[in-house]
Design a protein around this motif. Structure first.
Motif, PDB file in Angstrom:
ATOM      1  N   THR A 547      67.165  67.137  58.615  1.00  0.00           N
ATOM      2  CA  THR A 547      68.569  66.309  58.043  1.00  0.00           C
ATOM      3  C   THR A 547      68.951  67.168  56.656  1.00  0.00           C
ATOM      4  O   THR A 547      70.085  67.423  56.539  1.00  0.00           O
ATOM      5  N   LEU A 548      68.182  67.708  56.113  1.00  0.00           N
ATOM      6  CA  LEU A 548      68.446  68.688  54.883  1.00  0.00           C
ATOM      7  C   LEU A 548      69.144  69.742  55.416  1.00  0.00           C
ATOM      8  O   LEU A 548      70.335  70.348  54.785  1.00  0.00           O
ATOM      9  N   GLU A 549      68.715  70.564  56.562  1.00  0.00           N
ATOM     10  CA  GLU A 549      69.156  71.689  57.027  1.00  0.00           C
ATOM     11  C   GLU A 549      70.812  71.267  57.512  1.00  0.00           C
ATOM     12  O   GLU A 549      71.534  72.294  57.384  1.00  0.00           O
ATOM     13  N   ASN A 550      70.871  70.164  58.148  1.00  0.00           N
ATOM     14  CA  ASN A 550      71.943  69.980  58.576  1.00  0.00           C
ATOM     15  C   ASN A 550      73.156  69.444  57.424  1.00  0.00           C
ATOM     16  O   ASN A 550      74.399  70.034  57.497  1.00  0.00           O
ATOM     17  N   ARG A 551      72.531  69.126  56.435  1.00  0.00           N
ATOM     18  CA  ARG A 551      73.430  68.900  55.168  1.00  0.00           C
ATOM     19  C   ARG A 551      73.911  70.645  54.623  1.00  0.00           C
ATOM     20  O   ARG A 551      75.086  70.709  54.177  1.00  0.00           O
ATOM     21  N   TYR A 552      72.813  71.202  54.698  1.00  0.00           N
ATOM     22  CA  TYR A 552      73.190  72.468  54.186  1.00  0.00           C
ATOM     23  C   TYR A 552      74.240  73.271  54.961  1.00  0.00           C
ATOM     24  O   TYR A 552      75.065  73.912  54.370  1.00  0.00           O
ATOM     25  N   ASN A 553      73.858  73.136  56.288  1.00  0.00           N
ATOM     26  CA  ASN A 553      74.872  73.905  57.375  1.00  0.00           C
ATOM     27  C   ASN A 553      76.261  73.542  57.117  1.00  0.00           C
ATOM     28  O   ASN A 553      77.309  73.929  57.164  1.00  0.00           O
ATOM     29  N   ALA A 554      76.394  72.064  56.891  1.00  0.00           N
ATOM     30  CA  ALA A 554      77.828  71.450  56.735  1.00  0.00           C
ATOM     31  C   ALA A 554      78.474  72.099  55.670  1.00  0.00           C
ATOM     32  O   ALA A 554      79.457  72.297  55.424  1.00  0.00           O
ATOM     33  N   ALA A 555      77.475  72.088  54.411  1.00  0.00           N
ATOM     34  CA  ALA A 555      78.104  72.574  53.142  1.00  0.00           C
ATOM     35  C   ALA A 555      78.544  74.204  53.356  1.00  0.00           C
ATOM     36  O   ALA A 555      79.505  74.423  52.754  1.00  0.00           O
ATOM     37  N   LYS A 558      81.851  74.439  55.189  1.00  0.00           N
ATOM     38  CA  LYS A 558      82.844  74.121  54.275  1.00  0.00           C
ATOM     39  C   LYS A 558      83.244  75.337  53.449  1.00  0.00           C
ATOM     40  O   LYS A 558      84.360  75.694  53.075  1.00  0.00           O
ATOM     41  N   LYS A 582      67.620  80.035  51.580  1.00  0.00           N
ATOM     42  CA  LYS A 582      67.276  79.036  52.735  1.00  0.00           C
ATOM     43  C   LYS A 582      66.107  79.608  53.277  1.00  0.00           C
ATOM     44  O   LYS A 582      64.973  78.751  53.867  1.00  0.00           O
TER      45      LYS A 582
END
Length: 738
Positions: A547-555, A558, A582
């Motif tokens: 979940t954290l990695e997905n949030r990081y990738n999304a950030a 962007k 990371k």
């Protein structure tokens, strides 16, 4: 001859009632034996057990009809409909949600169009559908109306005043297929009629002359109908002659499916289990129940030696144990289901099954019991790979002489691969064979307190016969039993006591072992529970990281989009630093004492077990059930069955140096997947821009051109690339000008 032998062994093992019950589930009568590969049959039965399927309609044996078709004969309507029933059933099966291998088999049976058209001719009752033929439809209506006219005419006569005094009742009686009235004598004075028959009470069944013309009309209509039906039969038989081989094929396949569905339906009705014979010459039964016994004591027995010698109490179930062991072999040999714990039951495959059970003595054949037994054993010398049950082996002669003779014969016969289950009341043979490693001793147990057999058995012991106790239990006076004990002798009685004590100690030991096994099972269950909880925690931890990695990738995605809109060298540098941090954090999460995975390790990916084939960066290639998969390395877990080698934890080093990366003038993408290649190119170009390079090379190879196309599409959308082109000579290199 083989069918006669099968019938004989079924009767000897008391399986005739069981076989009769099984045959009630067959669509048509046939032997229970299935020809062909038993392993293939087992796979089809297991697949069929997983679905609900329609019950096939009864179909007669059609061998005679197939021979008639070969000779271009004309089948009757009923015979044609028997074939139509099989065609329709296979059409119905195609709508069932089968799994492999059933789906390929059923879908592979393609019914020719001409045959499909014939199916449409028939109603569900097996007659020609009159709605398909205008002439037949008209005839059916005429026949129906004529029957109504006959009934109405008879009804009027039965209620007429002139016939009232001669009528027994006012009902219309069917006699010999004819509608009649029941009248008393003297009826001919008031009505003209034909006598069809006389009743037991002296009355007359008459056919009034007033309906004779209606009966003649009915006969003519039926004759015309029969002519039309015969034409249909003739035309359909001609089509059948054309497809004679297909009819023979469908007839055979119907029998094959009938074998499968009858076994599955029988097993469901009785809650029985299927046991596939193993290659091991072993009979391991767990909670087995012979189908001929009501409320049986379940049998648990493990026979892994070539000879099993059963001794012990009279009427204690020795013969039924023998029949149960042979019955389990017979039923598994022909994939017939029976009651047992399938997960702990194992039955070996034997070429033939022989039972020497009945007393062969016969006045007619002038043969004694012992001579008959010798004849049975003489036949065994021509057998190989058989299992033989012998009940009361010394029957009919001196036990000491017979013990020596049978000891030698059993030794010789087992060299031919024959397995024996032998019951005996005499201990001479048991004592001669007790020291043999290939002999399993079984004792039938007796309850001393209740003075009753328990119908249970103890392996590794010689059982006492309890002849005196049995005689007393069945009504022999106590005084006579006491005198018999005196005659029997104290020494032999002491020997029986030793045998009894040995059996008791053996039982006590087995009970303790069983208790320890139960405790061990409890510990194993607790261990499995803890392992499951550990896995759930690890899975929860993995999901949190994901979940954290997905949030990081999304950030970061962007951030890239923002940089594309407005290029910033400092932004690119900070994005690269974020990537490095990371990666460091992910490495820091790994346990200090964890051993790195390597090729060949047994691993677990989610709920799948597999083997690690190779590592590439953060990805790994594994094989699961023959299928290669590429998965994230972080989602792999070492399997519990792989020995863990503990290493001393290394001291944590929290020092991290983040330096400005040194850019390269070229990057290799060979062997990479699409996403991995684009990420690599993105990072490579960022480093090149930060370091002020004006021209770089991307090596993607020639291959199928997939990577080249992906790189080209990416470069077209990059805001900082002024020009890019393929290097001449088809070297698989793209030159990029920044």
């Amino acid at each position: 001859m083989q069918q006669t032998n099968e019938k004989s062994i079924i009767q000897k093992l008391d399986l005739d009632g069981y076989i009769h019950q099984f045959k009630q589930f067959l669509a048509r009568e046939k032997p229970v034996v299935m020809m062909g590969d038993i392993n293939q049959h087992y796979r089809y039965i297991q697949a069929l057990s997983k679905v609900q399927f329609p019950t096939p309609n009864p179909v007669p044996n059609l061998d005679r009809e197939l021979n008639l078709i070969k000779k271009q004969g004309v089948l009757s309507l009923d015979e044609i409909y028997a074939f139509v029933t099989m065609f329709s059933y296979f059409n119905t099966l195609k709508a069932v949600g089968f799994t492999e291998p059933l789906i390929s088999w059923v879908q592979g049976i393609e019914i020719p169009e001409e045959i499909v058209e014939i199916i449409g001719y028939f109603t569900e009752e097996g007659s020609i559908n009159p709605e398909r033929d205008p002439e037949l439809f008209k005839l059916e209506r005429a026949i129906k109306q004529n029957k109504i006219d006959i009934k109405e005419t008879l009804y009027k006569l039965a209620h007429s005043s002139r016939l009232r005094d001669h009528l027994v009742d006012t009902q219309v009686h069917f006699n010999g297929g004819e509608e009649t009235l029941l009248v008393r004598g003297g009826f001919n004075n008031v009505i003209k009629a034909t006598v069809a028959a006389r009743s037991p009470g002296g009355f007359f069944y008459i056919i009034p002359q007033s309906i004779s013309h209606l009966k003649e009309k009915e006969s003519a209509l039926l004759s015309t109908k029969e002519e039309i039906i015969y034409k249909y039969c003739k035309d359909i038989s001609a089509v059948f002659f054309k497809w004679e081989r297909f009819l023979a094929f469908i007839n055979k396949e119907y029998d094959r499916f009938d074998h499968y569905q009858a076994r599955v339906s029988f097993a469901r009705a009785k809650e029985y289990e299927f046991i596939l014979p193993s290659k091991q010459k072993r009979i391991k039964l767990q909670d087995f129940a012979h189908p001929a016994i009501e409320n049986p004591v379940p049998i648990t027995m493990d026979m892994n030696k070539q000879i099993m010698l059963v001794t012990g109490v009279n009427a204690g179930g020795k013969t039924m144990l023998l029949k149960s062991m042979l019955s389990a072999v017979y039923m598994s040999k022909y994939l017939l289901p029976f009651k047992c714990d399938a997960s702990k039951t194992e039955v070996g495959h034997y070429k033939s099954i022989e039972a020497v059970i009945d007393d062969p003595q016969s006045v007619k054949n002038d043969i004694s019991t012992f001579a008959g037994r010798m004849q049975e054993f003489a036949k065994l010398f021509s057998k190989e790979d058989a299992i033989v049950g012998v009940d009361e082996i010394e029957l009919g002669t001196d036990s000491d002489e017979a013990a020596s003779l049978f000891r030698v014969m059993l030794d010789e016969l087992r060299k031919k691969g024959i397995t024996f289950i032998v019951t005996t009341h005499h201990k001479r043979l048991a004592s001669l064979m007790a020291s043999d490693d290939e002999v399993e001793l079984i004792a039938a147990l007796y309850d001393e307190e209740r003075r009753m057999p328990t119908y249970t058995f103890l392996q590794g012991s010689i059982g006492k016969s309890y002849a005196f106790e049995t005689a007393q239990r069945y009504g022999i006076p106590v005084a006579i039993v006491k005198k018999a004990k005196v005659v029997y002798g104290e020494d032999k009685d002491n020997l029986n006591e030793l045998i009894e004590k040995s059996t008791s100690l053996e039982r006590e030991m087995r009970m303790k072992i069983a208790k320890i096994d139960d405790e061990l099972k409890s510990v194993e269950k607790l261990k499995e529970k803890l392992q499951d909880e550990e896995f759930k925690l690890q899975e929860s931890h993995r999901k949190a990281i994901a979940t954290l990695e997905n949030r990081y990738n999304a950030a970061t995605k962007k951030a890239r989009e923002a940089l594309k809109a407005k290029e910033s060298t400092e932004g690119r540098r900070l994005l690269n630093v974020a990537h490095q941090r990371k990666d460091f954090k992910q490495k820091e999460v790994k346990l200090a004492d964890e051993i790195p995975l390597k090729a060949g390790d047994k691993v677990k990916y989610r709920s799948h077990k597999g083997e690690l084939l190779s590592l590439r960066g953060k990805d790994a290639t594994i094989i699961v059930d023959g299928l290669k998969m590429r998965v994230p390395l972080s989602q792999l877990k070492r399997r519990g069955d792989t020995p863990n080698i503990k290493v001393k934890p290394k001291p944590k080093q929290a020092k991290v140096n983040v330096e400005k990366s040194t850019a390269s003038v070229s990057v290799k993408l060979l062997g990479m997947y699409a996403d991995e290649a684009i990420d690599t190119v993105d990072k490579f170009l960022s480093d090149a821009l930060v370091n002020g390079l004006s021209e770089v090379q991307i090596i993607h190879g020639t291959g199928g051109g997939v990577l080249s196309k992906l790189v080209g599409e990416y470069l077209k959308s990059h805001p900082k690339i002024s020009k890019f082109y393929r290097m001449p000579g088809n070297l698989g290199i793209t030159v990029v000008e920044l």
